[in-house]
Design a protein around this motif. Structure first.
Motif, PDB file in Angstrom:
ATOM      1  N   ARG A   1       5.027 -18.434 -19.759  1.00 48.30           N
ATOM      2  CA  ARG A   1       5.334 -19.669 -20.492  1.00 48.30           C
ATOM      3  C   ARG A   1       4.141 -20.615 -20.495  1.00 48.30           C
ATOM      4  O   ARG A   1       3.871 -21.291 -21.489  1.00 48.30           O
ATOM      5  N   ALA A   2       3.413 -20.660 -19.368  1.00 49.30           N
ATOM      6  CA  ALA A   2       2.241 -21.537 -19.292  1.00 49.30           C
ATOM      7  C   ALA A   2       1.176 -21.133 -20.297  1.00 49.30           C
ATOM      8  O   ALA A   2       0.368 -21.977 -20.725  1.00 49.30           O
ATOM      9  N   ARG A   3       1.173 -19.869 -20.700  1.00 46.32           N
ATOM     10  CA  ARG A   3       0.212 -19.386 -21.696  1.00 46.32           C
ATOM     11  C   ARG A   3       0.792 -19.403 -23.109  1.00 46.32           C
ATOM     12  O   ARG A   3       0.173 -18.889 -24.039  1.00 46.32           O
ATOM     13  N   GLY A   4       1.973 -19.986 -23.272  1.00 42.58           N
ATOM     14  CA  GLY A   4       2.566 -20.135 -24.591  1.00 42.58           C
ATOM     15  C   GLY A   4       3.410 -18.966 -25.054  1.00 42.58           C
ATOM     16  O   GLY A   4       3.926 -18.982 -26.179  1.00 42.58           O
ATOM     17  N   ALA A   5       3.565 -17.932 -24.201  1.00 40.02           N
ATOM     18  CA  ALA A   5       4.361 -16.769 -24.588  1.00 40.02           C
ATOM     19  C   ALA A   5       5.848 -17.091 -24.550  1.00 40.02           C
ATOM     20  O   ALA A   5       6.284 -18.092 -23.955  1.00 40.02           O
ATOM     21  N   VAL A   6       6.623 -16.231 -25.194  1.00 40.56           N
ATOM     22  CA  VAL A   6       8.093 -16.336 -25.158  1.00 40.56           C
ATOM     23  C   VAL A   6       8.591 -15.157 -24.318  1.00 40.56           C
ATOM     24  O   VAL A   6       8.678 -14.026 -24.799  1.00 40.56           O
ATOM     25  N   PRO A   7       8.900 -15.389 -23.029  1.00 41.78           N
ATOM     26  CA  PRO A   7       9.257 -14.274 -22.158  1.00 41.78           C
ATOM     27  C   PRO A   7      10.738 -13.893 -22.257  1.00 41.78           C
ATOM     28  O   PRO A   7      11.607 -14.746 -22.479  1.00 41.78           O
ATOM     29  N   TYR A   8      10.989 -12.596 -22.078  1.00 43.07           N
ATOM     30  CA  TYR A   8      12.327 -12.053 -21.922  1.00 43.07           C
ATOM     31  C   TYR A   8      12.314 -11.170 -20.676  1.00 43.07           C
ATOM     32  O   TYR A   8      11.260 -10.668 -20.269  1.00 43.07           O
ATOM     33  N   VAL A   9      13.485 -10.973 -20.077  1.00 40.30           N
ATOM     34  CA  VAL A   9      13.593 -10.164 -18.869  1.00 40.30           C
ATOM     35  C   VAL A   9      14.691  -9.131 -19.043  1.00 40.30           C
ATOM     36  O   VAL A   9      15.774  -9.432 -19.567  1.00 40.30           O
ATOM     37  N   SER A  10      14.414  -7.906 -18.604  1.00 39.38           N
ATOM     38  CA  SER A  10      15.460  -6.880 -18.540  1.00 39.38           C
ATOM     39  C   SER A  10      15.347  -6.169 -17.207  1.00 39.38           C
ATOM     40  O   SER A  10      14.279  -6.135 -16.586  1.00 39.38           O
ATOM     41  N   ASP A  11      16.454  -5.608 -16.770  1.00 40.98           N
ATOM     42  CA  ASP A  11      16.492  -4.881 -15.503  1.00 40.98           C
ATOM     43  C   ASP A  11      17.689  -3.949 -15.548  1.00 40.98           C
ATOM     44  O   ASP A  11      18.794  -4.381 -15.891  1.00 40.98           O
ATOM     45  N   PRO A  12      17.503  -2.658 -15.211  1.00 41.96           N
ATOM     46  CA  PRO A  12      18.626  -1.722 -15.294  1.00 41.96           C
ATOM     47  C   PRO A  12      19.766  -2.039 -14.344  1.00 41.96           C
ATOM     48  O   PRO A  12      20.880  -1.533 -14.516  1.00 41.96           O
ATOM     49  N   MET A  13      19.519  -2.896 -13.341  1.00 47.29           N
ATOM     50  CA  MET A  13      20.551  -3.213 -12.368  1.00 47.29           C
ATOM     51  C   MET A  13      21.295  -4.513 -12.700  1.00 47.29           C
ATOM     52  O   MET A  13      22.256  -4.864 -12.010  1.00 47.29           O
ATOM     53  N   TYR A  14      20.845  -5.235 -13.733  1.00 45.94           N
ATOM     54  CA  TYR A  14      21.437  -6.531 -14.062  1.00 45.94           C
ATOM     55  C   TYR A  14      21.895  -6.557 -15.511  1.00 45.94           C
ATOM     56  O   TYR A  14      21.182  -6.072 -16.407  1.00 45.94           O
TER      57      TYR A  14
END
Length: 441
Positions: free
Chosen positions: A348-361
């Motif tokens: 986010r500090a670099r202006g990106a739009v982050p997403y998160v995935s995880d097979p356990m969640y």
């Protein structure tokens, strides 16, 4: 024996089950009514611990293990009390004893003469003698070391393999006095089993370290060593990046010599132990410059990984980036001090739009953790944060829009990422082939 285990978390519940499987009558005390209900029903309150479900059903089914929310009452019926209540520290390493103080007061209320109390929660050096002994004595009216016995005996296990680790490593005990130590050693000899360890220069089993302070320091030292070792490996990796050397091959070569035990570098150090206990050690010893430098080096790695992505991808402003892995390590559904949080912030500090995935969640669980869940949105870059086994078979075909992958754990297969630039911390471009549009090293 009649044993009370205080706090039925990811360490406490397996301990209670272990003691019950050795034939003792165990009462687990926990302030969480849902956990108490789950245990009394023979249900696992959390997933991922090998053999726990089977052993729990077995010991609850035959009446050896029960649970209660009344700690004082459980202690009053017990000959030994094992305390595994969490202790939290802030970023400065200052401990928050709130939960442990409350549990200790409840233990004192039910404490009877002759009882052994063993603290297994990792503590700053001196806590057993200077905090718990007076608190237990004041609340019970009994004299520590005379009317009741008090030891510190650190847990030395990893979640997911607690039962195996209980057999694998010597059990360390440090007493408030000699009599306490003798009672502590006898207790653990009766409740644990140990594998043969021909590699040890002393027999496996229960080791009396001579004092509570020595046992407290042993736990902090062995965990702080790992953080310092990883910090050194990360420094080597960052330098290797500047000279085009594969640090993985360097470390493998170094470790063929019996005096070298360099750990693996990576994007983050997470979990309840390695990033926490060095700060606790620094609370005792603020002049430990080596420890502080290693902690700072490891804490900087998520931002470094985001920088590697920007170097290969270009300007990240508005770029949708997928962070693979919310857990702090592969195969464990736990986000305590996980690198996912600083990685998301660095993106986010670099202006990106982050997403998160995880097979356990599930996406809903990620959202509840304050992480932006990936629900199939197109992404053009990815960072591997956790070394889940599932990531070994991922490739460009799974993420056709990804131009650059930063593998923070060396878990992905380069042959599967021929459609994208694959960047690995501490590895040169020729060892991470790619055909993407970025400028990966």
């Amino acid at each position: 024996m009649r044993i009370c285990v205080v706090a039925l978390g990811k360490i406490g519940l397996p301990l209670a089950v272990q003691f019950a499987r050795k034939g003792h009558r165990v009462v687990g005390a926990d302030v969480n009514e849902r956990v108490v209900a789950d245990v009394n029903a023979g249900r696992e309150p959390f997933p991922g611990e090998a053999d726990l479900g089977r052993y729990l059903a077995e010991t609850v089914g035959d009446g050896r293990l029960t649970a209660t929310a009344d700690t004082a009452a459980a202690v009053a019926e017990s000959e030994a009390v094992v305390v595994v209540v969490p202790l939290f520290v802030d970023e400065a390493g200052t401990p928050d004893f709130g939960w442990m103080d409350a549990a200790t007061r409840a233990i004192a209320e039910g404490l009877r003469p002759g009882t052994l109390v063993s603290y297994e929660t990792t503590l700053p050096v001196g806590t057993t003698r200077d905090r718990w002994a007076p608190m237990l004595a004041e609340g019970s009216g009994l004299a520590a070391g005379t009317d009741f016995h008090l030891v510190f005996s650190p847990e030395r296990v990893l979640t997911g393999r607690v039962f195996a680790d209980l057999r694998r490593y010597p059990k360390l005990v440090g007493g408030l006095d000699d009599a306490s130590a003798r009672h502590g050693v006898t207790f653990y000899e009766r409740v644990l089993d140990f594998d043969e360890r021909p590699d040890l220069d002393r027999p496996n089993g229960v080791w009396d370290l001579g004092s509570a302070e020595a046992a407290e320091l042993a736990k902090l030292a062995e965990t702080t060593y790992r953080d310092v070792n990883i910090g050194l490996a990360n420094q080597f990796a960052r330098y290797a990046d500047t000279v085009g050397v594969d640090v993985g091959k360097v470390i493998e070569a170094c470790n063929t010599q019996p005096y070298s035990h360099i750990h693996r570098p990576g994007i983050a150090v997470g979990g309840h132990c390695i990033p926490v206990y060095p700060r606790m050690y620094l609370w005792n010893d603020p002049d430990a410059t080596v420890v502080r430098a290693a902690r700072d080096a490891n804490a900087a790695m998520p931002a470094y990984a985001a920088g590697l992505l920007a170097d290969a991808y270009g300007d990240l402003t508005g770029a949708p980036v997928l962070v693979l892995g919310a857990a702090y390590r592969g195969g464990v559904k736990e986000t305590a001090f996980s690198g996912v949080f600083p990685t998301v912030e660095a993106l986010r500090a670099r202006g990106a739009v982050p997403y998160v995935s995880d097979p356990m969640y599930t996406p809903e669980e990620l959202d509840a953790l304050g992480l932006p869940p990936h629900r199939g949105e197109p992404v053009t870059a990815a960072i591997v944060q956790a070394d889940h086994a599932e990531y070994r078979t991922l490739g460009s075909s799974d993420f056709p829009g990804v131009k650059v992958l930063v593998d923070g754990r060396r878990v992905t297969d380069p042959a599967r990422w021929t459609g994208a630039d694959r960047v690995v911390i501490g590895a040169p471009a020729e060892n991470v082939p790619g055909e993407g549009t970025g400028s990966a090293r």
